[in-house]
Design a protein around this motif. Structure first.
Motif, PDB file in Angstrom:
ATOM      1  N   ARG A 299       0.824  -1.218   0.000  1.00 38.94           N
ATOM      2  CA  ARG A 299       0.000   0.000   0.000  1.00 38.94           C
ATOM      3  C   ARG A 299       0.852   1.259   0.000  1.00 38.94           C
ATOM      4  O   ARG A 299       0.516   2.266  -0.628  1.00 38.94           O
ATOM      5  N   SER A 300       1.947   1.237   0.748  1.00 38.96           N
ATOM      6  CA  SER A 300       2.884   2.352   0.810  1.00 38.96           C
ATOM      7  C   SER A 300       4.274   1.749   0.948  1.00 38.96           C
ATOM      8  O   SER A 300       4.419   0.527   1.054  1.00 38.96           O
ATOM      9  N   ALA A 301       5.291   2.577   0.949  1.00 42.25           N
ATOM     10  CA  ALA A 301       6.602   2.083   1.353  1.00 42.25           C
ATOM     11  C   ALA A 301       6.452   1.548   2.778  1.00 42.25           C
ATOM     12  O   ALA A 301       5.916   2.240   3.648  1.00 42.25           O
ATOM     13  N   PRO A 302       6.884   0.309   3.024  1.00 38.13           N
ATOM     14  CA  PRO A 302       6.589  -0.301   4.324  1.00 38.13           C
ATOM     15  C   PRO A 302       7.678  -0.068   5.368  1.00 38.13           C
ATOM     16  O   PRO A 302       8.820   0.264   5.046  1.00 38.13           O
ATOM     17  N   THR A 303       7.299  -0.276   6.603  1.00 42.56           N
ATOM     18  CA  THR A 303       8.245  -0.367   7.709  1.00 42.56           C
ATOM     19  C   THR A 303       8.828  -1.779   7.696  1.00 42.56           C
ATOM     20  O   THR A 303       8.094  -2.752   7.550  1.00 42.56           O
ATOM     21  N   GLU A 333       6.915   0.972  -2.853  1.00 44.55           N
ATOM     22  CA  GLU A 333       5.836  -0.010  -2.721  1.00 44.55           C
ATOM     23  C   GLU A 333       6.225  -1.389  -3.239  1.00 44.55           C
ATOM     24  O   GLU A 333       5.548  -2.377  -2.949  1.00 44.55           O
TER      25      GLU A 333
ATOM     26  N   ARG B  18      12.801   2.770  14.970  1.00 47.73           N
ATOM     27  CA  ARG B  18      11.920   2.852  16.137  1.00 47.73           C
ATOM     28  C   ARG B  18      12.528   1.958  17.218  1.00 47.73           C
ATOM     29  O   ARG B  18      12.607   0.745  17.068  1.00 47.73           O
ATOM     30  N   ALA B  23      12.264  -1.524  14.515  1.00 45.69           N
ATOM     31  CA  ALA B  23      11.734  -1.475  13.152  1.00 45.69           C
ATOM     32  C   ALA B  23      12.296  -0.254  12.433  1.00 45.69           C
ATOM     33  O   ALA B  23      12.656   0.750  13.067  1.00 45.69           O
ATOM     34  N   PHE B  24      12.358  -0.323  11.099  1.00 45.82           N
ATOM     35  CA  PHE B  24      12.931   0.754  10.298  1.00 45.82           C
ATOM     36  C   PHE B  24      11.842   1.381   9.424  1.00 45.82           C
ATOM     37  O   PHE B  24      11.224   0.698   8.612  1.00 45.82           O
ATOM     38  N   ILE B  25      11.643   2.658   9.624  1.00 48.05           N
ATOM     39  CA  ILE B  25      10.515   3.374   9.036  1.00 48.05           C
ATOM     40  C   ILE B  25      11.007   4.237   7.877  1.00 48.05           C
ATOM     41  O   ILE B  25      11.956   4.998   8.032  1.00 48.05           O
ATOM     42  N   PRO B  26      10.345   4.140   6.715  1.00 51.96           N
ATOM     43  CA  PRO B  26      10.755   4.966   5.573  1.00 51.96           C
ATOM     44  C   PRO B  26      10.185   6.380   5.676  1.00 51.96           C
ATOM     45  O   PRO B  26       9.211   6.618   6.396  1.00 51.96           O
ATOM     46  N   ASP B  28       8.047   8.047   4.105  1.00 54.34           N
ATOM     47  CA  ASP B  28       6.909   8.033   3.180  1.00 54.34           C
ATOM     48  C   ASP B  28       5.685   8.583   3.900  1.00 54.34           C
ATOM     49  O   ASP B  28       5.214   7.987   4.871  1.00 54.34           O
ATOM     50  N   ALA B  30       2.710   8.334   3.352  1.00 56.08           N
ATOM     51  CA  ALA B  30       1.580   7.402   3.406  1.00 56.08           C
ATOM     52  C   ALA B  30       1.805   6.283   4.418  1.00 56.08           C
ATOM     53  O   ALA B  30       0.886   5.527   4.716  1.00 56.08           O
ATOM     54  N   ASN B  31       3.026   6.162   4.918  1.00 58.88           N
ATOM     55  CA  ASN B  31       3.330   5.127   5.911  1.00 58.88           C
ATOM     56  C   ASN B  31       2.811   5.593   7.276  1.00 58.88           C
ATOM     57  O   ASN B  31       3.192   6.665   7.760  1.00 58.88           O
ATOM     58  N   ASP B  33       3.369   4.500  10.253  1.00 54.22           N
ATOM     59  CA  ASP B  33       4.410   4.601  11.290  1.00 54.22           C
ATOM     60  C   ASP B  33       5.161   5.930  11.156  1.00 54.22           C
ATOM     61  O   ASP B  33       5.537   6.545  12.159  1.00 54.22           O
TER      62      ASP B  33
END
Lengths: 369, 54
Positions: A299-303, A333, B18, B23-26, B28, B30-31, B33
């Motif tokens: 859906r988006s670039a993910p974690t 994505e 995080r 965890a590694f967050i981009p 983005d 729309a993300n 997180d």
């Protein structure tokens, strides 16, 4: 054998419930009509059937749970008890009871992506009616509640359903007139939030009317969280356009898994065989890079996350180099870079296989709403 | 709590770690997180700086 040649078959009542061999071929009775993903609770990538107890975590795929009621604990897991035609349900067991106070709640919800609700035209004069249907079983009887909201939490509708007999699977349907006001997202953010409330005080509202106050259930509905040992199970959740609940849309397992993987996907090593997750390049003696292509466009670039940094390594020229610091970067994505750092003496410039090193180790990617 | 992570090659910001679950967050919008991270920053918090590139 007889043959009927006709241009139309109409419901005698003027509605949309004409059936053929038990099926109702209304406009909504088509593949893809169920906006809920994993409504039959079959897919459980994160937990593989194990119970979870936390606040703000996922149990089975796509179903998110919140419990911030002080003193209440619960166990939630995929269960093999289910009504005929289903193999799984989601089961909640209250392991320590407490009543909800203030802005606290126990609830389950699924957030539906706007791309999958845009055709409902909510927020316009042409808003379509929807019907929510599901199978439910509880050790408690009475009036239970839930709610639907928009992405901004400022358009809410609480609904109710009644459980008549304890510990018995019952089929419920709720029809909701679409909201003609408010902002309802139609892209890759949350187009609709669907809640099943199991405990709330402030976060409850009168059933059957649209409003702006946040709620996860209807006023006065059962607070499962207040009864120690109480159970609640659900499966066969379907949300569809129209005022008639059609039979649950059973999708093939691979289809359902693929739908889930748009929001979450996990690659796991099982058994003794080391799992290769991609080809890599050793940039210097300390660092290697790899590109991982997702199983589905997300859906988006993910974690990104891994079971542990040392669970990944790169095999090159017959030697294995284990990472002590793994991270994920440059995501979009469709793909992400895996960076293995803290290698020791890796041969600069070599290629290699990036692998999951230990049994049950994993990498996962989340683009949940 | 969060920590910035730089790319090992060019040293530019690569993602956000995080610290509660590693965890590694981009970056983005729309993300979700990342949206939570931005809210955390808007509340006046500052992530830990990135480690120097080896």
């Amino acid at each position: 054998m007889s043959q009927i040649n006709t241009n139309a078959i109409l419901d005698a009542s003027g509605g949309t419930t004409t059936s053929i061999n038990g099926y109702t071929p209304t406009a909504s009775n088509m593949a893809g009509r169920n906006r809920i993903i994993n409504g039959d609770m079959r897919i459980d990538q994160r937990n593989a059937g194990a119970s979870v107890t936390g606040n703000s975590v996922y149990s089975v795929d796509r179903f998110y749970q919140v419990n911030n009621v002080v003193g209440c604990t619960y166990s939630v897991q995929q269960d093999s008890s289910a009504p005929q035609g289903f193999t799984n349900s989601l089961k909640v067991t209250i392991t320590a009871a407490a009543s909800p106070v203030g802005n606290t709640q126990v609830s389950f919800r699924q957030y539906i992506e706007g791309f999958n609700t845009a055709d409902l035209n909510w927020g316009t004069a042409n808003a379509k009616t929807v019907t929510l249907s599901f199978w439910v079983k509880s050790s408690l009887t009475g009036t239970f509640g839930g709610a639907i909201s928009n992405n901004a939490f400022d358009r809410l509708y609480a609904y109710e359903y009644t459980i008549n007999s304890a510990n018995t699977w019952e089929y419920k349907t709720v029809t909701i007139a679409g909201d003609t006001t408010g902002t309802w997202e139609t892209g890759n953010s949350a187009g609709m939030r669907v809640y099943f409330g199991l405990g709330a005080t402030n976060y409850s509202k009168a059933a059957g009317v649209w409003g702006s106050a946040f709620a996860v259930q209807s006023t006065g509905s059962v607070d499962l969280c207040a009864t120690n040992g109480a159970t609640w199970q659900i499966t066969g959740v379907q949300l569809e356009a129209g005022s008639v609940a059609t039979p649950f849309e059973h999708r093939q397992y691979g289809q359902e898994l693929a739908l889930c993987q748009r929001y979450y996907q996990r690659t796991k090593r099982t058994g003794d065989a080391t799992t290769c997750i991609g080809n890599g390049h050793i940039y210097n003696s300390l660092t290697a890079y790899s590109v991982y292509n997702f199983k589905q466009t997300m859906r988006s670039a993910p974690t990104g996350n891994a079971s542990a940094s040392s669970d990944l390594g790169i095999l090159s020229a017959g030697a294995n180099y284990v990472s002590s610091s793994t991270h994920f970067q440059a995501a979009n994505e469709d793909q992400i870079e895996i960076v293995l750092s803290g290698l020791s003496g890796a041969p600069t410039g070599n290629g290699g296989w990036v692998r999951l090193q230990t049994n049950n180790s994993w990498i996962d990617f989340s683009a949940e709403l | 709590m969060y920590k910035l992570v730089n790319d090992c090659v060019d040293g530019h910001p690569a993602c956000i770690k995080r610290l509660s679950d590693n965890a590694f967050i981009p970056f983005d919008p729309a993300n979700t997180d990342y949206q939570v991270y931005l809210e955390w920053v808007a509340e006046g918090n500052t992530p830990e700086p990135a480690d120097p590139v080896e």
